[in-house]
Design an enzyme around this catalytic site. Structure first.
Site, short mmCIF file in Angstrom:
data_model
loop_
_atom_site.label_atom_id
_atom_site.label_comp_id
_atom_site.label_asym_id
_atom_site.label_seq_id
_atom_site.Cartn_x
_atom_site.Cartn_y
_atom_site.Cartn_z
CG ASN A 157 -0.34 -0.10 2.52
OD1 ASN A 157 0.72 -0.69 2.68
ND2 ASN A 157 -0.96 0.48 3.51
N GLY A 233 1.57 -5.90 7.39
CA GLY A 233 0.66 -6.60 6.48
C GLY A 233 -0.56 -7.10 7.22
CB SER A 234 -3.11 -9.55 6.28
OG SER A 234 -2.48 -10.81 6.16
CB THR A 237 0.53 -12.58 6.45
OG1 THR A 237 -0.35 -12.58 5.34
CG2 THR A 237 1.93 -12.96 5.98
CD GLU A 255 1.19 -1.03 11.12
OE1 GLU A 255 -0.02 -1.18 11.39
OE2 GLU A 255 1.60 -0.60 10.04
CB CYS A 289 -2.70 -0.06 8.40
SG CYS A 289 -1.26 0.97 8.68
CD GLU A 470 8.16 -0.97 13.16
OE1 GLU A 470 8.54 -0.26 12.21
OE2 GLU A 470 7.64 -2.08 13.02
#
Length: 489
Positions: A157, A233-234, A237, A255, A289, A470
């Site tokens: 993204n 990501g998701s 995953t 994240e 996100c 982070e």
């Protein structure tokens, strides 16, 4: 494809040990705004990851022994080189990802440059702790050292933006890296690789292996000599990453997704709230996100809000991403577009009202973009809290607007999802803003604004939105190993 056709395609190569290395097989990558294949991305696996990890391991002793100042100067030089090519990077990001040229120019690439500058600066200002025990005649202090080879997996993204948000702190702290961008958006990472040598990054410090998560990503996560993994990501995953890395006791920073609420109280300044909430719902095609996907509006202003919000959303222009007047570009893939559209269909089937956008308004596209993956900003009202459209991350230009009555009720409803990444609160009552912000289960809360980022402070989510944080201090702690040393004198 004919030879003439395949020659026109951009062919990427892995970057391992300071050299571009061809791959034995490739994946087609599409231009989302036309639906055409325009790039071939290495379909890397175990072998390529193995070579990259070896290169990173070999480079580690020299890179980790450099002073923070030396590393800082190199990071700054890399930032300058990317900034010098800002327009080329922005054009490439827009073409590869489908986002508008305006967004790539003003958000993605400047932020990638800033990521390097920020960590180039922050690495110079960390101090370790010390504690004295005079009665015992002891002094304790801590030392921090780089961990080794960092595995970095970034999403499609915000391709360069999120890749550099990982690479910058990892190498600033003295680690070497093997990065795997999304196979759908690999071009800007490949372009960055071309600048590494000129910036003074020694061979093997930054290795980029292109490919799919299931193959290249899996090999990286399972590699016994990659002690830490940073992934964006998701949630699905991430579960796989946690399982696969558990036998190796890897350190993880994850994240993940969000289902971010905006809470609009009846004393909100709608002149500010409405344009900002349209932006927080539809920026980057809703593929951030941190995008707002559930809007809770206090009943007293609900109908006025809805009327003005829809009118504002309808002004957003969808079309060719390279047109500077366009607000909404193409979604990442045909499959993703289909998935997002299906959520709108489900909402309609459940009796919700689609007020504008998908299936309601005509979408007129320029001739060259007829086969692209476009969708209008879509606003859904009267959707129930337990609907999949209110519970699951859609990750497209779709937002749901519902009414609420009391502060207590809206906090409970806002928290009633598995995610907890970001939230926005709109109110002019300072006490209420603080109260609500404290009660929301969310890693980030913005009040009367959205996406104002302070890179010094922790970034990350609660619940299914991730593990770890982070930021200046947080990234430093993640990318270094701490040791407590006790001296008796």
């Amino acid at each position: 494809p004919t030879m003439a056709h395949s020659q026109a395609l951009l062919v990427l190569e892995n970057f391992i040990g300071g050299k571009f290395v061809p791959c034995s097989s490739y994946i087609d990558s599409y231009n989302p705004s036309t639906g055409d294949v325009y790039c071939r991305v290495p379909d890397s696996g175990k072998e390529e990851v193995e070579a990259a990890v070896k290169a990173a391991k070999d480079a580690f002793p020299i890179w980790s022994s450099k002073s923070p100042l030396e590393r800082s100067q190199i990071l700054n030089k890399l930032a300058d080189l990317i900034e010098h090519d800002l327009e080329a990077f922005a054009q490439a990001e827009s073409k590869d990802q489908g986002k508008t040229i305006t967004f790539a120019r003003t958000v993605d690439i400047p932020r990638a440059v800033h990521n390097f500058r920020f960590f180039a600066s922050s690495i110079l200002h960390h101090v370790t702790e010390c504690s004295e025990m005079p009665a015992m005649g002891c002094v304790h202090y801590t030392s921090r050292t780089p961990v080794g080879v960092a595995g970095l997996i970034s999403p499609w993204n915000l391709p360069l933006y999120l890749l550099t948000w990982k690479i910058a702190p990892a190498i600033a702290c003295g680690n070497t890296v093997v990065a795997k961008p999304s196979e759908m958006t690999s071009v800007t990472a490949w372009m960055m690789c071309k600048l590494l040598e000129k910036a003074g990054v020694p061979p093997g410090v930054v290795n980029v292996v292109f490919g799919r998560g299931a193959k290249a990503g899996e090999a990286l996560v399972c590699h016994p000599e990659v002690p830490l993994i940073s992934f964006t990501g998701s949630t699905l995953t991430a579960q796989r990453i946690a399982e696969r890395s558990a036998p190796h006791c890897k350190r993880l920073s994850l994240e993940l997704g969000g289902k971010n609420p905006a809470i609009v109280f009846d004393d909100a300044d709608l002149d500010q709230c409405i344009p900002t909430t349209v932006r927080s719902s539809f920026a980057n095609q809703g593929e951030i996100c941190l995008c707002t996907s559930r809007i809770f509006v206090q009943r007293g202003i609900y109908s006025e809000f809805l009327k003005r919000f829809v009118a504002e959303a309808k002004k957003w222009k969808t079309g060719n991403p390279s047109d500077p007047t366009v607000n909404v570009g193409a979604l990442i893939s045909k499959e993703h577009l289909e998935k997002v559209r299906n959520y709108v269909k489900k909402a309609q089937a459940e009796g919700a009202r689609v007020l504008c956008g998908e299936g309601v308004d005509p979408l007129a596209l320029p001739p060259g973009n007829q086969k692209g993956y476009f969708m209008l900003p879509t606003v859904i009202a009267e959707v129930k809290d337990d609907s999949c459209c209110m519970q699951e991350e859609i990750f497209g230009p779709v937002t749901c607007v519902v009414a609420f009555d009391t502060e207590e009720e809206v906090v409970k409803r806002a928290n009633g999802v598995k995610y907890g990444l970001a939230a926005t609160v709109w109110s002019s009552n300072v006490g209420r803003v603080h109260r609500v912000a404290h009660k929301l289960q969310s890693g980030l809360v913005w009040t009367n604004c959205w996406l104002v980022r302070e890179l010094n402070l922790p970034f990350g989510g609660m619940k299914a939105s991730g593990i770890g944080r982070e930021g200046a201090k947080d990234s430093y702690e993640f990318f270094t190993e701490v040791k407590t040393i006790t001296i008796k004198h």
